[in-house]
Motif scaffolding. Structure first.
Motif, PDB file in Angstrom:
ATOM      1  N   ASN A 162       0.842  -1.189   0.000  1.00 38.22           N
ATOM      2  CA  ASN A 162       0.000   0.000   0.000  1.00 38.22           C
ATOM      3  C   ASN A 162       0.879   1.240   0.000  1.00 38.22           C
ATOM      4  OD1 ASN A 162      -2.869  -0.980   0.365  1.00 38.22           O
ATOM      5  ND2 ASN A 162      -1.917  -1.971   2.123  1.00 38.22           N
ATOM      6  N   LEU A 163       0.516   2.205  -0.820  1.00 37.46           N
ATOM      7  CA  LEU A 163       1.207   3.487  -0.875  1.00 37.46           C
ATOM      8  C   LEU A 163       0.248   4.578  -0.409  1.00 37.46           C
ATOM      9  CD1 LEU A 163       3.455   5.472  -1.618  1.00 37.46           C
ATOM     10  CD2 LEU A 163       2.735   5.307  -4.010  1.00 37.46           C
ATOM     11  N   TYR A 164       0.557   5.164   0.747  1.00 36.29           N
ATOM     12  CA  TYR A 164      -0.227   6.271   1.289  1.00 36.29           C
ATOM     13  C   TYR A 164       0.464   7.565   0.868  1.00 36.29           C
ATOM     14  CZ  TYR A 164      -2.160   2.512   4.122  1.00 36.29           C
ATOM     15  OH  TYR A 164      -2.758   1.340   4.525  1.00 36.29           O
ATOM     16  N   ARG A 165      -0.162   8.301  -0.054  1.00 32.24           N
ATOM     17  CA  ARG A 165       0.504   9.433  -0.683  1.00 32.24           C
ATOM     18  C   ARG A 165       0.615  10.638   0.243  1.00 32.24           C
ATOM     19  NH1 ARG A 165      -3.673   8.521  -5.484  1.00 32.24           N
ATOM     20  NH2 ARG A 165      -4.819   7.980  -3.560  1.00 32.24           N
ATOM     21  N   ASP A 166      -0.362  10.810   1.120  1.00 29.82           N
ATOM     22  CA  ASP A 166      -0.367  11.907   2.089  1.00 29.82           C
ATOM     23  C   ASP A 166      -1.333  11.544   3.201  1.00 29.82           C
ATOM     24  OD1 ASP A 166      -3.001  12.466   1.107  1.00 29.82           O
ATOM     25  OD2 ASP A 166      -2.177  13.806  -0.417  1.00 29.82           O
ATOM     26  N   ASP A 181      -4.823   9.810   2.522  1.00 33.13           N
ATOM     27  CA  ASP A 181      -4.905   8.376   2.234  1.00 33.13           C
ATOM     28  C   ASP A 181      -4.980   7.610   3.542  1.00 33.13           C
ATOM     29  OD1 ASP A 181      -4.899   8.758  -0.446  1.00 33.13           O
ATOM     30  OD2 ASP A 181      -2.887   7.964  -0.806  1.00 33.13           O
ATOM     31  N   SER A 182      -5.739   6.506   3.542  1.00 34.36           N
ATOM     32  CA  SER A 182      -6.018   5.822   4.796  1.00 34.36           C
ATOM     33  C   SER A 182      -6.381   4.367   4.553  1.00 34.36           C
ATOM     34  CB  SER A 182      -7.163   6.523   5.526  1.00 34.36           C
ATOM     35  OG  SER A 182      -8.363   6.433   4.748  1.00 34.36           O
ATOM     36  N   MET A 183      -6.531   3.637   5.668  1.00 28.01           N
ATOM     37  CA  MET A 183      -7.055   2.266   5.667  1.00 28.01           C
ATOM     38  C   MET A 183      -8.185   2.218   6.683  1.00 28.01           C
ATOM     39  SD  MET A 183      -6.781  -1.031   4.709  1.00 28.01           S
ATOM     40  CE  MET A 183      -5.093  -1.404   4.199  1.00 28.01           C
ATOM     41  N   PHE A 207       7.758   1.817   5.479  1.00 33.80           N
ATOM     42  CA  PHE A 207       8.812   2.713   5.007  1.00 33.80           C
ATOM     43  C   PHE A 207       8.197   4.082   4.754  1.00 33.80           C
ATOM     44  CE2 PHE A 207      10.295  -1.473   3.332  1.00 33.80           C
ATOM     45  CZ  PHE A 207      11.483  -1.563   4.037  1.00 33.80           C
ATOM     46  N   GLY A 208       8.931   5.135   5.093  1.00 32.52           N
ATOM     47  CA  GLY A 208       8.443   6.482   4.826  1.00 32.52           C
ATOM     48  C   GLY A 208       7.972   7.179   6.074  1.00 32.52           C
ATOM     49  N   ASP A 209       7.083   8.149   5.892  1.00 34.21           N
ATOM     50  CA  ASP A 209       6.621   8.974   7.011  1.00 34.21           C
ATOM     51  C   ASP A 209       5.873   8.125   8.033  1.00 34.21           C
ATOM     52  OD1 ASP A 209       6.314  11.262   8.466  1.00 34.21           O
ATOM     53  OD2 ASP A 209       5.220  12.367   6.918  1.00 34.21           O
ATOM     54  N   GLU A 210       5.980   8.502   9.297  1.00 32.05           N
ATOM     55  CA  GLU A 210       5.297   7.742  10.335  1.00 32.05           C
ATOM     56  C   GLU A 210       3.795   7.984  10.272  1.00 32.05           C
ATOM     57  OE1 GLU A 210       5.627  10.698  14.213  1.00 32.05           O
ATOM     58  OE2 GLU A 210       7.112   9.105  13.995  1.00 32.05           O
ATOM     59  N   ARG A 211       3.033   6.931  10.608  1.00 27.61           N
ATOM     60  CA  ARG A 211       1.576   7.022  10.648  1.00 27.61           C
ATOM     61  C   ARG A 211       1.057   6.269  11.865  1.00 27.61           C
ATOM     62  NH1 ARG A 211      -1.137   8.492   5.777  1.00 27.61           N
ATOM     63  NH2 ARG A 211      -3.042   8.349   7.057  1.00 27.61           N
ATOM     64  N   LEU A 212      -0.143   6.669  12.296  1.00 29.51           N
ATOM     65  CA  LEU A 212      -0.788   6.046  13.436  1.00 29.51           C
ATOM     66  C   LEU A 212      -1.491   4.763  13.026  1.00 29.51           C
ATOM     67  CD1 LEU A 212      -1.730   6.209  16.418  1.00 29.51           C
ATOM     68  CD2 LEU A 212      -3.720   7.487  15.585  1.00 29.51           C
ATOM     69  N   THR A 270      -5.423  11.833   8.555  1.00 33.39           N
ATOM     70  CA  THR A 270      -4.904  12.868   9.449  1.00 33.39           C
ATOM     71  C   THR A 270      -4.804  14.184   8.693  1.00 33.39           C
ATOM     72  OG1 THR A 270      -3.035  13.539  10.828  1.00 33.39           O
ATOM     73  CG2 THR A 270      -2.526  12.182   8.908  1.00 33.39           C
ATOM     74  N   LYS A 271      -5.010  15.281   9.423  1.00 33.29           N
ATOM     75  CA  LYS A 271      -4.857  16.607   8.829  1.00 33.29           C
ATOM     76  C   LYS A 271      -3.407  17.080   8.890  1.00 33.29           C
ATOM     77  CE  LYS A 271      -9.601  18.097   9.726  1.00 33.29           C
ATOM     78  NZ  LYS A 271     -10.474  19.111  10.416  1.00 33.29           N
ATOM     79  N   GLN A 272      -2.566  16.312   9.565  1.00 31.93           N
ATOM     80  CA  GLN A 272      -1.153  16.659   9.611  1.00 31.93           C
ATOM     81  C   GLN A 272      -0.531  16.524   8.224  1.00 31.93           C
ATOM     82  OE1 GLN A 272       0.689  14.107  12.492  1.00 31.93           O
ATOM     83  NE2 GLN A 272      -0.422  14.975  14.227  1.00 31.93           N
TER      84      GLN A 272
END
Length: 209
Positions: free
Chosen positions: A116-120, A123-125, A146-151, A191-193
């Motif tokens: 899965n590629l979360y572009r910003d 994007d979510s699951m 890999f990439g930016d941290e997400r909750l 997220t709005k971040q």
């Protein structure tokens, strides 16, 4: 749980305690890949995987998946969910190398990976359990970020006050096992971040039909 899953539990115990308070197993290995190698793999996977925008059938209608996806694996590792059958693409050299490293760590064999590629942050699951019949009754799933941290957010299906939030970072490996998929739902919320792209690889074993 089969003997391989038992071996995974015993092996991962050296990395810390089970993160779930009950009804399943969840283990976290921070920086399974160190930052320089994580940077390299993020760039390669972003450029080389066959990312696709998909539609899924939920709540009686077709909707666009809020992320890009692709499915790789052994030739017979077909996977169906939300009205879509996924025929596996052949392993790339990088995905095969990552799978080998994850399997050595887990002492467990995986025959497929959902990427899965979360572009910003938009994007979510959605909230779900990985309980498709192809995965078997107590699936073992290795999830690599890999990439930016997400909750990563979990809550128990019946005990409404039971929940858990884990921030997954660059190179982190999360392992889900035991009866977790029977009792817990998980999600990657919007997220709005301001978020940079993130890739998540979930290695699975698809059982023969």
């Amino acid at each position: 749980m089969d003997t391989e899953a038992d071996a995974l539990r015993d092996d991962i115990a050296g990395f810390g305690d089970n993160r779930l308070p009950f009804d399943g197993e969840l283990y976290l290995v921070r920086q399974f890949y160190r930052p320089p190698e994580s940077d390299r793999l993020l760039a390669i996977l972003t450029a080389e995987l066959d990312w696709r925008e998909e539609d899924i059938f939920i709540f009686g209608r077709w909707v666009k998946v809020p992320r890009l996806m692709c499915w790789y694996g052994d030739a017979d590792a077909h996977y169906s969910y939300s009205g879509v059958d996924h025929a596996p693409l052949p392993w790339t050299a990088e995905l095969q190398a990552i799978r080998d490293k994850v399997e050595r760590q887990c002492r467990y064999r995986f025959n497929s990976v959902l990427a899965n590629l979360y572009r910003d942050g938009r994007d979510s699951m959605g909230c779900h359990a990985d309980n498709e019949k192809e995965l078997g009754p107590n699936p073992v799933i290795a999830s690599l970020s890999f990439g930016d941290e997400r909750l990563f957010r979990l809550h128990h299906k019946k005990r409404k006050k039971a929940s858990l939030d884990i921030v997954l970072g660059h190179g982190d490996l999360l392992l889900m096992a035991g009866t977790m998929q029977h009792h817990w739902l998980h999600a990657l919320p919007k997220t709005k971040q301001l978020k940079k792209p993130r890739i998540n690889l979930t290695f699975r074993r698809i059982l023969p039909s």
